[in-house]
Design a protein around this motif. Structure first.
Motif, mmCIF file in Angstrom:
data_model
loop_
_atom_site.group_PDB
_atom_site.id
_atom_site.type_symbol
_atom_site.label_atom_id
_atom_site.label_comp_id
_atom_site.label_asym_id
_atom_site.label_seq_id
_atom_site.Cartn_x
_atom_site.Cartn_y
_atom_site.Cartn_z
ATOM 1 N N GLY B 157 0.831 -1.216 0.000
ATOM 2 C CA GLY B 157 0.000 0.000 0.000
ATOM 3 C C GLY B 157 0.853 1.249 0.000
ATOM 4 N N ILE B 158 1.872 1.263 0.860
ATOM 5 C CA ILE B 158 2.735 2.444 0.988
ATOM 6 C C ILE B 158 3.457 2.731 -0.333
ATOM 7 N N ILE B 159 3.877 1.673 -1.027
ATOM 8 C CA ILE B 159 4.652 1.865 -2.256
ATOM 9 C C ILE B 159 3.761 2.060 -3.489
ATOM 10 N N SER B 160 2.641 1.331 -3.535
ATOM 11 C CA SER B 160 1.846 1.404 -4.776
ATOM 12 C C SER B 160 1.015 2.673 -4.896
ATOM 13 N N LEU B 161 0.567 3.228 -3.785
ATOM 14 C CA LEU B 161 -0.277 4.431 -3.874
ATOM 15 C C LEU B 161 0.430 5.608 -4.548
ATOM 16 N N PRO B 162 1.697 5.917 -4.178
ATOM 17 C CA PRO B 162 2.370 7.031 -4.891
ATOM 18 C C PRO B 162 2.487 6.778 -6.399
#
Lengths: 237, 265
Positions: B157-162
């Motif tokens: 989540g932390i990596i894919s959202l940006p």
């Protein structure tokens, strides 16, 4: 000479205001098959969850072999402790995002799957299937295969025949009987099904309202004078 | 008088219980977070599960985020034109579109969309695993459920959202471009030049920071509520609802906090 494998000593367990286990004492002996019977809500599953370490008891102690009180184990030690058990859960609890091969490999990467499949009477063709594609009876067999595949010190069977029709239930009982006898594995079975008890239990503990009301040899169960247990066995409420 | 006193007492007791359960829940959430950090540092990382989740949360959300962004960019261009044409400031439309999309709309809308799509799915999946004892089975198979189920999802989540937000930024600006060039007769080169010259690194960066925080909130709340699901299907449904509602509210709250932080820079 019977050797104690698990010693449950004066354990209490309650949820909010509801007391489930009351100063309960129980010994489980090595290479023996113990069946815990009792009505719904009597605390059978809670007791086994406490023994396995999935649930913390309030006080008392549970000893396993040389481990004195499992409640004092660290997270890592508890993980190692839990790996000593092979569990057939009530709903089989197969990981539904993985196929049967992956589910079984989860328990033991090294062992041959063909051997274990033939032991539980399943064809190799199911390996690529997902749990949802199997019948409840087949799921139970896979659950059992997963439980014994890791070569556990203690096998826990939580309601192994629940939800099965009488014919499949009988097949599962016979399968468990053969495995338990062949492997001489210490087994704890939580069940409502008296056929399971008659089929493969060496000893029986009858649990009522959080305490063991009767404990004895399975073949002497019908000679018991405990009225609650007689009612339970005869299916009278 | 006695009745009044007893009802006041009952009311204060209820209020106390409410406050107590609120702080208790916060304590549990913090405890869950600390467990995640502890197990992330000390135990095995399942890279293949992380990759699967990265595709599920990130790649599979691309159509939803893309559609949301393009329509938002188009609407933004039209609405800005309505306002700006009243005082002959149409040339500022590209600037407003790019600024609104990168700083605000792309991250917030992507966050809310992913919360509805992936956050709910995470809560439902983990909740079902909880009530069907699959999580207990994992524990007895020497697998820490935090490492196997929770941490890969949160990191994904932390990596894919940006990354989703970068795509959303581009598509959103494209939406504004399409409306301005095709409908409002803007010069395409001037539009793109205005956009490129006006946008600054901090505009995009602040949006990406927001996206990372939202990615964390969505997956964390999904995992937390799923992991604490109780009962049967009803409990799973409830955990899904809690997950979407709490992550949506937290997204809006954190959006304000991060915006005010970057506002001061």
């Amino acid at each position: 000479m019977r050797k104690k494998k698990i010693i449950v000593k004066n354990i209490n367990k309650s949820f909010k205001n509801k007391v489930v286990l009351k100063k309960l004492n129980l010994d489980v002996f090595e290479s023996e098959s113990l069946s815990i019977i009792g009505e719904s809500g009597s605390g059978k599953s809670i007791l086994t969850r406490c023994i396995v370490g999935l649930l913390d008891y309030d006080d008392g102690s549970i000893s396993f072999g040389k481990l004195d009180n499992i409640k004092t184990l660290s997270d890592k030690e508890k993980m190692n402790y839990m790996s000593k058990f092979g569990i057939l859960f009530q709903n089989s609890a197969l990981l539904d995002s993985l196929n049967i091969r992956e589910n079984l490999k989860f328990a033991n990467k090294k062992n041959s799957l063909n051997e274990i499949l033939s032991e539980v009477g399943l064809p190799q063709s199911i390996l690529e299937k997902y749990p949802s594609e199997l019948s409840v009876g087949m799921q139970k067999r896979v659950g059992l295969a997963r439980a014994i595949l890791k070569k556990p010190e203690v096998l826990i069977l939580d309601e192994p025949t629940t939800g099965l029709d009488p014919i499949i239930a009988r097949q599962i009982n016979l399968l468990i009987k053969n495995l338990v006898r062949k492997k001489k594995i210490t087994t704890i079975t939580v069940t409502h099904d008296m056929d399971s008890v008659y089929e493969f239990a060496d000893y029986v503990a009858f649990l009522k309202n959080g305490i063991i009301e009767w404990y004895g040899k399975a073949r002497k169960i019908n000679q018991s004078k405990n009225s609650s247990m007689i009612k339970f066995i005869k299916g009278i409420n | 008088m006695t009745r009044l006193l007893s009802s006041a007492l009952a009311l204060s007791k209820r209020l106390f219980n409410l406050i107590f359960s609120f702080f208790y829940s916060i304590g549990e959430i913090v405890d869950f977070f600390l467990d995640c950090v502890k197990y992330f540092i000390t135990e095995k990382f399942y890279f293949n599960i992380f990759l699967k989740q990265f595709i599920k949360i990130g790649f599979n959300s691309l159509p939803v985020v893309g559609l949301t962004s393009i329509f938002t960019g188009m609407v933004l261009a039209l609405q800005s034109y309505t306002g700006f044409s009243r005082f002959s400031a149409e040339s500022a439309i590209p600037n407003v579109v790019v600024l609104s999309i990168t700083r605000e709309l792309a991250p917030v809308l992507a966050g809310l969309m992913v919360a509805g799509r992936s956050g709910a799915a995470i809560a439902a999946e983990i909740g079902t695993m909880k009530v069907t004892e699959q999580i207990d089975a994992l524990k007895t198979l020497s697998t820490n459920p935090f490492n196997y189920l929770i941490i890969p999802r949160i990191l994904a989540g932390i990596i894919s959202l940006p990354i989703l937000v970068i795509v959303g930024d581009i598509i959103g600006v494209l939406g504004g471009y399409l409306i301005c060039v095709n409908l409002l007769n803007f010069n395409p080169t001037v539009y793109l030049q205005n956009t490129y010259n006006f946008v600054q690194f901090i505009d995009v960066f602040s949006g990406l920071v927001k996206a990372s925080v939202f990615g964390f909130l969505i997956t964390f709340m999904g995992c937390y509520h799923g992991f604490n699901a109780k009962g049967g299907a009803q409990g799973v449904g409830q955990s899904t609802t809690y997950s979407v509602v709490s992550s949506s509210i937290l997204i809006l709250l954190m959006n304000y906090i991060i915006t005010s932080f970057f506002f001061r820079l």
